[in-house]
Every structure is written in C-alpha cells, then in structure tokens.
Design a protein around this motif. Structure first.
Motif, PDB file in Angstrom:
ATOM      1  N   ARG A 144      83.691  37.959  70.801  1.00 15.24           N
ATOM      2  CA  ARG A 144      83.628  39.044  71.811  1.00 15.24           C
ATOM      3  C   ARG A 144      82.623  38.611  73.015  1.00 15.24           C
ATOM      4  N   PRO A 145      83.015  38.770  74.307  1.00 11.38           N
ATOM      5  CA  PRO A 145      82.083  38.308  75.362  1.00 11.38           C
ATOM      6  C   PRO A 145      80.864  38.980  75.378  1.00 11.38           C
ATOM      7  N   GLN A 146      79.727  38.606  75.435  1.00  7.84           N
ATOM      8  CA  GLN A 146      78.458  39.110  75.560  1.00  7.84           C
ATOM      9  C   GLN A 146      78.567  40.007  76.761  1.00  7.84           C
ATOM     10  N   GLU A 147      78.965  39.192  77.853  1.00  7.30           N
ATOM     11  CA  GLU A 147      78.795  39.956  79.207  1.00  7.30           C
ATOM     12  C   GLU A 147      80.151  40.052  79.593  1.00  7.30           C
ATOM     13  N   CYS A 148      80.547  41.576  79.741  1.00  3.49           N
ATOM     14  CA  CYS A 148      82.008  41.865  80.184  1.00  3.49           C
ATOM     15  C   CYS A 148      82.271  41.778  81.709  1.00  3.49           C
ATOM     16  N   SER A 149      82.206  40.904  82.167  1.00  2.00           N
ATOM     17  CA  SER A 149      82.365  40.635  83.696  1.00  2.00           C
ATOM     18  C   SER A 149      83.747  40.957  84.377  1.00  2.00           C
ATOM     19  N   THR A 150      84.822  40.417  83.557  1.00  2.00           N
ATOM     20  CA  THR A 150      86.156  40.547  84.154  1.00  2.00           C
ATOM     21  C   THR A 150      86.926  41.752  83.503  1.00  2.00           C
ATOM     22  N   PRO A 151      87.904  42.215  84.199  1.00  2.00           N
ATOM     23  CA  PRO A 151      88.610  43.297  83.730  1.00  2.00           C
ATOM     24  C   PRO A 151      89.086  43.192  82.254  1.00  2.00           C
ATOM     25  N   TRP A 152      89.906  42.031  81.991  1.00  2.00           N
ATOM     26  CA  TRP A 152      90.298  41.668  80.633  1.00  2.00           C
ATOM     27  C   TRP A 152      89.145  41.815  79.536  1.00  2.00           C
ATOM     28  N   GLN A 153      87.804  41.247  79.927  1.00  2.00           N
ATOM     29  CA  GLN A 153      86.872  41.088  79.027  1.00  2.00           C
ATOM     30  C   GLN A 153      86.329  42.715  78.812  1.00  2.00           C
ATOM     31  N   ARG A 154      86.292  43.521  79.630  1.00  4.92           N
ATOM     32  CA  ARG A 154      85.880  45.043  79.603  1.00  4.92           C
ATOM     33  C   ARG A 154      86.994  45.649  78.834  1.00  4.92           C
ATOM     34  N   GLN A 180      92.075  39.674  69.397  1.00  7.36           N
ATOM     35  CA  GLN A 180      92.911  39.090  70.107  1.00  7.36           C
ATOM     36  C   GLN A 180      94.207  39.230  69.613  1.00  7.36           C
ATOM     37  N   SER A 181      94.480  38.774  68.395  1.00  8.10           N
ATOM     38  CA  SER A 181      95.886  38.979  67.750  1.00  8.10           C
ATOM     39  C   SER A 181      96.339  40.249  67.693  1.00  8.10           C
ATOM     40  N   GLN A 182      95.372  41.114  67.062  1.00 12.71           N
ATOM     41  CA  GLN A 182      95.935  42.558  67.060  1.00 12.71           C
ATOM     42  C   GLN A 182      96.159  43.174  68.573  1.00 12.71           C
ATOM     43  N   LEU A 183      95.468  42.885  69.468  1.00 13.97           N
ATOM     44  CA  LEU A 183      95.750  43.482  70.989  1.00 13.97           C
ATOM     45  C   LEU A 183      97.003  42.935  71.448  1.00 13.97           C
ATOM     46  N   ALA A 184      97.083  41.628  71.348  1.00 15.91           N
ATOM     47  CA  ALA A 184      98.523  41.038  71.737  1.00 15.91           C
ATOM     48  C   ALA A 184      99.478  41.678  71.059  1.00 15.91           C
ATOM     49  N   LYS A 185      99.493  41.952  69.711  1.00 16.54           N
ATOM     50  CA  LYS A 185     100.578  42.573  69.066  1.00 16.54           C
ATOM     51  C   LYS A 185     100.936  43.874  69.463  1.00 16.54           C
ATOM     52  N   SER A 186      99.709  44.771  69.638  1.00 15.91           N
ATOM     53  CA  SER A 186      99.840  46.103  70.153  1.00 15.91           C
ATOM     54  C   SER A 186     100.448  46.169  71.499  1.00 15.91           C
ATOM     55  N   LEU A 187     100.324  45.038  72.298  1.00  9.02           N
ATOM     56  CA  LEU A 187     100.774  44.863  73.468  1.00  9.02           C
ATOM     57  C   LEU A 187     102.103  44.600  73.967  1.00  9.02           C
ATOM     58  N   LYS A 211      99.787  35.926  71.692  1.00  5.51           N
ATOM     59  CA  LYS A 211      98.289  36.087  71.393  1.00  5.51           C
ATOM     60  C   LYS A 211      97.505  35.079  72.499  1.00  5.51           C
ATOM     61  N   SER A 212      98.447  33.800  73.000  1.00  2.00           N
ATOM     62  CA  SER A 212      97.708  32.908  73.785  1.00  2.00           C
ATOM     63  C   SER A 212      97.560  33.915  75.008  1.00  2.00           C
ATOM     64  N   LYS A 213      98.254  34.654  75.612  1.00  2.00           N
ATOM     65  CA  LYS A 213      98.181  35.405  76.957  1.00  2.00           C
ATOM     66  C   LYS A 213      96.928  36.070  76.715  1.00  2.00           C
ATOM     67  N   ILE A 214      96.574  36.661  75.775  1.00  2.00           N
ATOM     68  CA  ILE A 214      95.017  37.350  75.594  1.00  2.00           C
ATOM     69  C   ILE A 214      94.005  36.217  75.529  1.00  2.00           C
ATOM     70  N   SER A 215      94.340  35.177  74.859  1.00  2.00           N
ATOM     71  CA  SER A 215      93.038  34.213  74.894  1.00  2.00           C
ATOM     72  C   SER A 215      93.039  33.678  76.461  1.00  2.00           C
ATOM     73  N   ARG A 216      94.149  33.423  77.144  1.00  2.00           N
ATOM     74  CA  ARG A 216      93.994  32.748  78.641  1.00  2.00           C
ATOM     75  C   ARG A 216      92.988  33.752  79.424  1.00  2.00           C
ATOM     76  N   ALA A 217      93.680  35.260  79.291  1.00  2.00           N
ATOM     77  CA  ALA A 217      93.051  36.101  79.949  1.00  2.00           C
ATOM     78  C   ALA A 217      91.768  36.163  79.898  1.00  2.00           C
ATOM     79  N   LEU A 218      91.207  36.377  78.701  1.00  2.00           N
ATOM     80  CA  LEU A 218      89.890  36.368  78.543  1.00  2.00           C
ATOM     81  C   LEU A 218      89.046  35.248  78.936  1.00  2.00           C
ATOM     82  N   LYS A 219      89.501  34.149  78.927  1.00  2.00           N
ATOM     83  CA  LYS A 219      88.889  32.910  79.428  1.00  2.00           C
ATOM     84  C   LYS A 219      88.994  32.679  81.172  1.00  2.00           C
ATOM     85  N   ASP A 220      89.758  33.637  81.532  1.00  2.00           N
ATOM     86  CA  ASP A 220      90.175  33.134  82.970  1.00  2.00           C
ATOM     87  C   ASP A 220      88.866  33.790  83.724  1.00  2.00           C
ATOM     88  N   GLU A 221      88.451  33.048  84.904  1.00  2.00           N
ATOM     89  CA  GLU A 221      87.374  33.368  85.579  1.00  2.00           C
ATOM     90  C   GLU A 221      87.528  34.663  86.248  1.00  2.00           C
TER      91      GLU A 221
END
Length: 75
Positions: free
Chosen positions: A3-13, A22-29, A33-43
């Motif tokens: 989990r990101p320590q500082e939630c600075s982007t919308p996806w992180q929040r 990440q897998s549970q969120l991806a499946k629920s949406l 799961k790679s989409k969630i991973s990329r979104a969390l790492k995106d600047e």
C-alpha cells in the motif's frame, strides 16, 4: 505492491480507501490486475470516467465512503 504510504494520486487514494488487494480490486471492477498495478505506479494516477463510474458503484455496494475529491487530482 504494498500500500502506498503517501496517497498522492487519485488511484492511490482510492486503493487505500477500499482496502482490497490489487487483484481483488481489479476483479471487482472487471479490469485486469496489471491495469491496477500500472495505475498505482503512474506519476499522475488519473482515473478515467469509465473507471470512476465503476469505482463509485463498487464503493456503494461495499459501503466505502468515496467522494469526488478522492477520484480527482489536486487534493
């Protein structure tokens, strides 16, 4: 990814609020799961309109308090 320590982007929040893996969120949406991973790492971590709709629907069903400020940048 932990989990990101500082939630600075919308996806992180949003990810922090749901408390799912990440897998549970991806499946629920209905996303890969790679989409969630990329979104969390995106600047910027911007959330598309389609994903915003899915997130608000999921938040309602899981009783997660998600606000428009959580899914938009500049917080």
């Amino acid at each position: 990814m932990s989990r990101p320590q500082e939630c600075s982007t919308p996806w992180q929040r949003v990810y922090a609020k749901f408390g799912l893996t990440q897998s549970q969120l991806a499946k629920s949406l209905g996303r890969h799961k790679s989409k969630i991973s990329r979104a969390l790492k995106d600047e910027k971590g911007l959330i598309s309109g389609r994903d915003q709709e899915a997130l608000f629907s999921l938040a309602k069903s899981l009783k997660v308090n998600l606000s428009p400020e959580d899914v938009t940048p500049g917080r």
